[in-house]
Design a protein around this motif. Structure first.
Motif, PDB file in Angstrom:
ATOM      1  N   VAL A  45       0.833  -1.209   0.000  1.00 58.34           N
ATOM      2  CA  VAL A  45       0.000   0.000   0.000  1.00 58.34           C
ATOM      3  C   VAL A  45       0.866   1.257   0.000  1.00 58.34           C
ATOM      4  O   VAL A  45       0.617   2.221  -0.728  1.00 58.34           O
ATOM      5  N   ALA A  46       1.916   1.235   0.834  1.00 59.13           N
ATOM      6  CA  ALA A  46       2.823   2.385   0.897  1.00 59.13           C
ATOM      7  C   ALA A  46       3.484   2.626  -0.456  1.00 59.13           C
ATOM      8  O   ALA A  46       3.630   3.766  -0.906  1.00 59.13           O
ATOM      9  N   LEU A  47       3.876   1.534  -1.118  1.00 58.11           N
ATOM     10  CA  LEU A  47       4.511   1.652  -2.437  1.00 58.11           C
ATOM     11  C   LEU A  47       3.546   2.232  -3.458  1.00 58.11           C
ATOM     12  O   LEU A  47       3.909   3.122  -4.245  1.00 58.11           O
ATOM     13  N   VAL A  48       2.293   1.745  -3.422  1.00 59.20           N
ATOM     14  CA  VAL A  48       1.283   2.274  -4.348  1.00 59.20           C
ATOM     15  C   VAL A  48       1.053   3.763  -4.102  1.00 59.20           C
ATOM     16  O   VAL A  48       0.956   4.565  -5.039  1.00 59.20           O
ATOM     17  N   LEU A  49       0.965   4.145  -2.809  1.00 60.24           N
ATOM     18  CA  LEU A  49       0.776   5.559  -2.482  1.00 60.24           C
ATOM     19  C   LEU A  49       1.934   6.412  -2.969  1.00 60.24           C
ATOM     20  O   LEU A  49       1.737   7.518  -3.496  1.00 60.24           O
ATOM     21  N   LEU A  50       3.157   5.905  -2.795  1.00 56.53           N
ATOM     22  CA  LEU A  50       4.331   6.643  -3.265  1.00 56.53           C
ATOM     23  C   LEU A  50       4.291   6.836  -4.775  1.00 56.53           C
ATOM     24  O   LEU A  50       4.615   7.907  -5.301  1.00 56.53           O
ATOM     25  N   VAL A  51       3.900   5.784  -5.489  1.00 53.04           N
ATOM     26  CA  VAL A  51       3.804   5.880  -6.955  1.00 53.04           C
ATOM     27  C   VAL A  51       2.751   6.912  -7.350  1.00 53.04           C
ATOM     28  O   VAL A  51       2.972   7.743  -8.247  1.00 53.04           O
ATOM     29  N   LEU A  52       1.594   6.857  -6.659  1.00 52.89           N
ATOM     30  CA  LEU A  52       0.530   7.816  -6.966  1.00 52.89           C
ATOM     31  C   LEU A  52       0.968   9.249  -6.674  1.00 52.89           C
ATOM     32  O   LEU A  52       0.702  10.169  -7.460  1.00 52.89           O
TER      33      LEU A  52
END
Length: 275
Positions: free
Chosen positions: A19-26
């Motif tokens: 989730v953290a990785l997805v948020l960073l990408v977004l």
């Protein structure tokens, strides 16, 4: 039990990391979008400013070109008529001076289009304002608008390059002139406000409604039939990039005042404190 808890903890940690990785990408994508938007806005604003400058240049060069053409025709007619060479030379003498005038006009306007050089980070706002007013003096006269200035006797310095400030003032003065009827007055003033410098452009024009004032710096918002809606957007972007602020105050039927609060150049602040 322990193996099951370990698996759940590992799964939760993995899910959290995903989730953290997805948020960073977004977030990265959003930031890139903002950067692209800002770049596009700056390019559009620059094109709009170029359009305004081009129109002014075209108008300014007409008079010298008309004089050069008229003199050339008169010189030719006198040569054909066999007039005294001294009389012919009197008419020729005006042509080089008008050529110099054309060169000065183009040099003044082209200086607005050149990017600021490295280290060109401070200027005297009063001096830049005088140069910009002089640049537009013929335009003010054609529109029947009087320009007044109020600058301190001693020099000020702001932490902004002269070309950026001239571009800002060009936009503000053109806006003020277009909003002011013949017989109106524009006032440009600059003064020190502690460690900052206040630069203001005020007009006695038609003013703005509260909604117009609130949306004045919004990209592409304009109430003028031929306006680009980018002039004040560019002004705000340039001022904020230097750590300054823009305030617009306006009363319908009484006029508008745009106040720029800019950081004073470090050297100027130190000199002031040491006086």
């Amino acid at each position: 039990v322990l193996p099951g808890m370990r698996r759940r903890l590992l799964w939760s940690a993995g899910a959290g990391a995903a989730v953290a990785l997805v948020l960073l990408v977004l977030i990265a994508r959003v930031l890139r979008s903002f950067v692209r938007y800002e770049d596009s806005l700056r390019r559009a604003a620059a094109l709009a400013a170029i359009g305004q400058i081009s129109a002014l240049v075209a108008h300014e060069v007409k008079n010298p070109l008309a004089i050069i053409r008229s003199r050339s025709e008169r010189v030719r007619a006198r040569i054909v008529a066999g007039k005294d060479p001294r009389e012919i030379l009197e008419w020729v003498d005006a042509i080089p001076s008008e050529g110099d005038r054309l060169d000065a006009i183009l040099t003044n306007y082209l200086s607005l289009a050149r990017p600021e050089a490295e280290g060109e980070g401070a200027c005297d706002p009063a001096e830049v304002a005088r140069e910009t007013i002089e640049l537009l003096r013929a335009e003010f006269a054609r529109n029947g608008v009087r320009v007044e200035s109020d600058f301190p006797e001693r020099g000020l310095a702001v932490a902004m390059g002269a070309r950026s400030l001239k571009q800002i003032l060009l936009n503000l003065l053109l806006n003020a002139m277009q909003a002011t009827d013949s017989g109106g007055v524009l006032t440009v003033r600059a003064q020190r406000e502690q460690k900052r410098v206040l630069v203001e452009v005020q007009d006695t024009g038609r003013g703005m409604s509260e909604e117009e004032r609130r949306r004045a710096a919004e990209p592409f918002y304009t109430t003028k039939p031929t306006g680009s809606g980018l002039g004040l957007t560019l002004v705000q972007a340039l001022v904020q990039a230097r750590g300054g602020t823009v305030e617009i105050r306006s009363t319908p039927g009484r006029g508008t005042r745009v106040s720029l609060l800019l950081p004073a150049a470090a050297g100027a602040s130190e000199r002031k404190e040491g006086e």
